[in-house]
Design a protein around this motif. Structure first.
Motif, PDB file in Angstrom:
ATOM      1  N   THR A 187       1.288  -1.581   0.613  1.00 31.13           N
ATOM      2  CA  THR A 187       0.051  -0.012  -0.196  1.00 31.13           C
ATOM      3  C   THR A 187       1.119   1.567   0.037  1.00 31.13           C
ATOM      4  O   THR A 187       0.631   2.015  -0.516  1.00 31.13           O
ATOM      5  N   PHE A 188       2.082   1.229   0.640  1.00 30.50           N
ATOM      6  CA  PHE A 188       2.786   3.004   0.014  1.00 30.50           C
ATOM      7  C   PHE A 188       3.019   2.812  -0.832  1.00 30.50           C
ATOM      8  O   PHE A 188       3.015   3.710  -0.984  1.00 30.50           O
ATOM      9  N   LYS A 189       3.895   1.962  -1.663  1.00 26.87           N
ATOM     10  CA  LYS A 189       3.850   2.218  -3.060  1.00 26.87           C
ATOM     11  C   LYS A 189       2.590   2.820  -3.667  1.00 26.87           C
ATOM     12  O   LYS A 189       2.655   3.348  -4.607  1.00 26.87           O
ATOM     13  N   SER A 190       1.644   1.997  -4.118  1.00 29.23           N
ATOM     14  CA  SER A 190       0.324   2.401  -4.014  1.00 29.23           C
ATOM     15  C   SER A 190       0.551   4.062  -4.532  1.00 29.23           C
ATOM     16  O   SER A 190      -0.425   4.144  -4.977  1.00 29.23           O
ATOM     17  N   ALA A 191       0.469   3.895  -2.885  1.00 30.16           N
ATOM     18  CA  ALA A 191      -0.491   5.437  -2.143  1.00 30.16           C
ATOM     19  C   ALA A 191       0.238   6.360  -2.996  1.00 30.16           C
ATOM     20  O   ALA A 191       0.294   7.534  -3.205  1.00 30.16           O
ATOM     21  N   PHE A 192       1.755   6.326  -2.535  1.00 36.20           N
ATOM     22  CA  PHE A 192       3.225   7.620  -2.443  1.00 36.20           C
ATOM     23  C   PHE A 192       3.999   7.264  -3.769  1.00 36.20           C
ATOM     24  O   PHE A 192       5.154   8.048  -4.392  1.00 36.20           O
ATOM     25  N   ASP A 193       4.212   5.685  -4.633  1.00 40.08           N
ATOM     26  CA  ASP A 193       5.750   5.575  -4.712  1.00 40.08           C
ATOM     27  C   ASP A 193       4.894   6.157  -7.235  1.00 40.08           C
ATOM     28  O   ASP A 193       5.310   6.846  -7.560  1.00 40.08           O
ATOM     29  N   VAL A 194       3.762   6.157  -7.093  1.00 43.19           N
ATOM     30  CA  VAL A 194       3.114   6.836  -8.152  1.00 43.19           C
ATOM     31  C   VAL A 194       1.892   7.982  -7.511  1.00 43.19           C
ATOM     32  O   VAL A 194       1.360   7.576  -7.190  1.00 43.19           O
ATOM     33  N   ASP A 195       1.519   7.699  -9.311  1.00 41.75           N
ATOM     34  CA  ASP A 195       0.629   9.176  -8.698  1.00 41.75           C
ATOM     35  C   ASP A 195      -0.894   8.460  -8.442  1.00 41.75           C
ATOM     36  O   ASP A 195      -1.728   9.235  -7.867  1.00 41.75           O
ATOM     37  N   ASN A 196      -1.559   7.975  -9.086  1.00 40.24           N
ATOM     38  CA  ASN A 196      -2.189   7.268  -9.488  1.00 40.24           C
ATOM     39  C   ASN A 196      -2.474   5.664  -9.926  1.00 40.24           C
ATOM     40  O   ASN A 196      -2.322   5.656 -10.888  1.00 40.24           O
ATOM     41  N   TYR A 197      -2.573   4.797  -9.234  1.00 39.44           N
ATOM     42  CA  TYR A 197      -1.940   3.428  -9.236  1.00 39.44           C
ATOM     43  C   TYR A 197      -2.840   2.989 -10.222  1.00 39.44           C
ATOM     44  O   TYR A 197      -2.359   1.751 -10.889  1.00 39.44           O
ATOM     45  N   GLU A 198      -4.179   3.140 -10.066  1.00 45.79           N
ATOM     46  CA  GLU A 198      -4.747   2.287 -11.775  1.00 45.79           C
ATOM     47  C   GLU A 198      -5.158   2.975 -12.446  1.00 45.79           C
ATOM     48  O   GLU A 198      -5.226   2.160 -13.766  1.00 45.79           O
ATOM     49  N   GLU A 199      -4.543   3.997 -12.697  1.00 44.65           N
ATOM     50  CA  GLU A 199      -4.182   4.606 -13.733  1.00 44.65           C
ATOM     51  C   GLU A 199      -3.423   4.119 -14.410  1.00 44.65           C
ATOM     52  O   GLU A 199      -2.421   3.962 -15.682  1.00 44.65           O
TER      53      GLU A 199
END
Length: 284
Positions: free
Chosen positions: A125-137
């Protein structure tokens, strides 16, 4: 690089009891002591209430305090945490992504239509929340990029590249495995786990589909004709050998050639042969 950190906040039910006691204290102080100073507890109680939250099954809450990541709550239930935490909900459910059909060129330049079916879920969840702008996109864009790269690495079939042992059409298992590896490498930065990736649709682009269909039909017809001729030759050989062995008829070269020609026409023709009664000799 940071990664996910699990935390377990306080039970929401026990803190709800504390909130109830504080509320009773404030109301009792106003009623019995007639002291308006007890009203100063109201803002603190409102702030205290902001700390309550729930986490549903297959969900999580990412906790951030004034820009600093404090951890992720994955346990299900009713909790209380620092009221100043900002909480971002991230689903941990497996999701299905059916990409749009994109037109790309295969290894030898033929335009094809292809799409991919991807099953994925958030793992970090850390990478999904903070390493990319919008993880679904991010999942959508990187999946399309992986499909385009994969399509350019293999020919659609081996009609134009007979040396190709692996094609998009015939080597589906190997191609799907390569696709899954490619997408997994691209989505690791976003903390995404790829459960399954496979090609959902594959066809020639409309502008060349008819031509390619005719070519496939021609190849199939040639292969069938070749098989028919091989069988007919064997049957003619057996017929001539049996006629000679049983002394039914003696063949000279002309009669043998005529017999072979007639049998091959009968056996290899598209339509039924129409018999013609010859009233004379075989040479007549």
């Amino acid at each position: 690089m940071k990664s996910e950190k699990h935390i377990t906040p306080s039970s929401g039910y026990s803190m709800l009891f504390v909130l109830f006691l504080l509320l009773v204290l404030m109301i009792g102080g106003l009623l019995f002591f007639r002291n308006p100073l007890f009203l100063l507890m109201a803002p603190f109680l409102l702030l205290f209430m902001r700390g309550f939250f729930t986490v549903n099954p297959n969900s999580s809450k990412v906790m951030v305090l004034f820009g600093a990541y404090k951890g992720t709550v994955r346990e299900n239930g009713f909790f209380w945490a620092n009221p100043f935490y900002t909480r971002q909900r991230i689903s941990l459910r497996a999701r299905n992504f059916d990409s749009e059909r994109v037109k790309v060129n295969d290894k030898i330049g033929n335009p094809i239509l292809i799409n991919v079916i991807l099953v994925w879920q958030v793992e970090d969840t850390f990478k999904s929340a903070f390493d990319v702008d919008n993880y679904e996109e991010f999942v959508r864009v990187q999946t399309d990029a992986a499909v385009r790269k994969l399509a350019g690495s293999y020919p659609y079939d081996n009609f134009d590249d007979e040396q190709a042992e692996l094609t998009l059409r015939s080597g589906m298992d190997e191609v799907n495995e390569a696709l899954e590896v490619e997408i997994t490498e691209r989505l690791q930065i976003a903390g995404i786990k790829v459960i399954e990736a496979r090609i959902g649709y594959l066809a020639y682009a409309p502008e060349i589909a008819n031509s390619m269909l005719k070519r496939q039909q021609a190849v199939a017809i040639v292969a069938a004709r070749k098989k028919i001729v091989e069988g007919a030759v064997g049957m003619v050989e057996d017929a001539l050998e049996q006629l000679s062995r049983d002394n039914i008829i003696d063949f000279d070269d002309d009669k043998r050639a005529s017999m072979v020609s007639n049998l091959m026409v009968v056996l290899c023709g598209d339509k039924e042969a129409v018999p013609i009664v010859n009233a004379g000799t075989l040479n007549g």
